[in-house]
Enzyme design. Structure first.
Site, PDB file in Angstrom:
ATOM      1  N   GLY A  52      29.804  66.548 -22.159  1.00 32.97           N
ATOM      2  CA  GLY A  52      31.240  66.774 -22.104  1.00 32.97           C
ATOM      3  C   GLY A  52      32.011  65.741 -22.893  1.00 32.97           C
ATOM      4  O   GLY A  52      31.483  65.096 -23.803  1.00 32.97           O
ATOM      5  N   CYS A  53      33.260  65.571 -22.527  1.00 31.91           N
ATOM      6  CA  CYS A  53      34.160  64.662 -23.229  1.00 31.91           C
ATOM      7  C   CYS A  53      33.636  63.237 -23.230  1.00 31.91           C
ATOM      8  O   CYS A  53      33.293  62.694 -22.178  1.00 31.91           O
ATOM      9  CB  CYS A  53      35.527  64.709 -22.553  1.00 31.91           C
ATOM     10  SG  CYS A  53      36.690  63.490 -23.136  1.00 31.91           S
ATOM     11  N   PHE A  54      33.573  62.609 -24.397  1.00 29.23           N
ATOM     12  CA  PHE A  54      33.045  61.244 -24.431  1.00 29.23           C
ATOM     13  C   PHE A  54      34.004  60.230 -23.821  1.00 29.23           C
ATOM     14  O   PHE A  54      33.612  59.122 -23.492  1.00 29.23           O
ATOM     15  CB  PHE A  54      32.589  60.814 -25.829  1.00 29.23           C
ATOM     16  CG  PHE A  54      33.508  61.101 -26.982  1.00 29.23           C
ATOM     17  CD1 PHE A  54      34.883  61.173 -26.864  1.00 29.23           C
ATOM     18  CD2 PHE A  54      32.957  61.310 -28.250  1.00 29.23           C
ATOM     19  CE1 PHE A  54      35.705  61.422 -27.950  1.00 29.23           C
ATOM     20  CE2 PHE A  54      33.777  61.561 -29.354  1.00 29.23           C
ATOM     21  CZ  PHE A  54      35.148  61.624 -29.195  1.00 29.23           C
TER      22      PHE A  54
END
Length: 218
Positions: free
Chosen positions: A52-54
Site C-alpha cells: 500500500g501507500c509508502f
C-alpha cells in the site's frame, strides 16, 4: 496516493469518516513469530517491503526499535519509470515500497515480517490497501538475500497453514531494484501530521502498532 474528494474532506472535518477508518485500520492481527529467522550480524541489514501507500509503511516502521533508517521508494520496475507520476499511471510494474535499514541485534528480520503482516498492511488484499487501488499498492516482499527469501516464504506458509487470516495471503516475493521516491514523500507522516490521509489511515495504524507491540515500539 489517493487524493480525497471534497466530500471526503468535509466528512473528515465532521469526524464521521475518521471514526469509520479508525475502526477498519487500527486492528493488529495477533500472529506468531516466524519459526525461522535471519541470523544477526554486527552490521546493519536491509529489508524492502511493499504494502500500500509508502507513507503508511514508513509511519509504522520508523517507530520500530532497532530500525535505523527508512526510505520510501519504488521497486519492481526500471530506473526510467521510478517517479511518482509514472508509477501512479499503473503501467510501470513498480510497487510503492519501503527500504528499512535495521540493527539485527535489536530487531530481527522475522520480527519485521511479523509487523508487516500484522498491522503495516492487510496481506489478503489484492492490488489495493484501504482507499488506494492498483498494482502499485500490491503486497510484496523484495528479499535482499536468499536467506531472507527463505524466511519470508516459510513465514507465509506458516501463516497460511495456521489460517491466521480469514482469506488467503496474496503477498508475493519479487526481485527488483529499489529506487528512492521524491523528497516530498519522505517521512510524510512526520512532516504532515494533520494531512487528511495521515489522520485517517496512518495515525490509527501507528497507534495500533504501539498498542500491539509495546516491546518493539520506540
Amino acid at each position: 496516493m489517493t487524493r480525497f474528494p471534497a466530500i471526503a474532506l468535509s466528512l473528515l472535518g465532521s469526524g464521521l469518516l475518521l471514526g469509520c477508518s479508525a475502526a477498519e485500520a487500527q486492528h493488529a492481527v495477533s500472529l506468531p513469530l516466524p519459526k525461522h529467522d535471519v541470523s544477526a550480524t554486527a552490521t546493519p541489514q536491509t529489508a524492502v517491503f511493499a504494502g500500500g501507500c509508502f507513507w503508511t509503511q514508513q509511519a509504522v516502521f520508523e517507530n520500530v526499535k532497532g530500525v535505523l533508517l527508512t526510505t520510501a521508494g519504488y521497486d519492481g520496475g526500471t530506473a526510467g519509470t521510478a517517479t511518482y507520476d509514472q508509477v501512479s499511471s499503473e503501467t510501470t510494474r513498480h510497487a510503492e515500497s519501503l527500504r528499512i535499514t535495521f540493527d539485527p541485534r535489536r530487531v530481527t528480520y522475522g520480527q519485521l515480517l511479523r509487523v508487516f503482516f500484522s498491522i503495516a498492511h492487510d496481506p489478503t488484499e489484492l492490488n489495493r490497501q484501504g482507499p488506494d487501488t492498483g498494482a502499485s499498492y500490491r503486497s510484496a516482499i523484495f528479499p535482499q538475500s536468499p536467506v531472507q527469501a527463505a524466511v519470508a516464504r516459510a513465514y507465509i506458509a506458516q501463516l497460511d497453514a495456521a489460517h491466521a487470516f480469514p482469506k488467503p495471503i496474496v503477498t508475493h516475493l519479487e526481485t527488483g531494484t529499489f529506487y528512492p521516491a521524491e523528497a516530498y514523500h519522505q517521512h510524510f507522516y512526520d512532516r504532515n501530521p494533520d494531512y487528511p490521509y495521515v489522520v485517517m489511515w496512518d495515525k490509527p495504524k501507528v497507534a495500533a502498532f504501539k498498542a500491539a507491540f509495546p516491546a518493539l515500539a520506540r
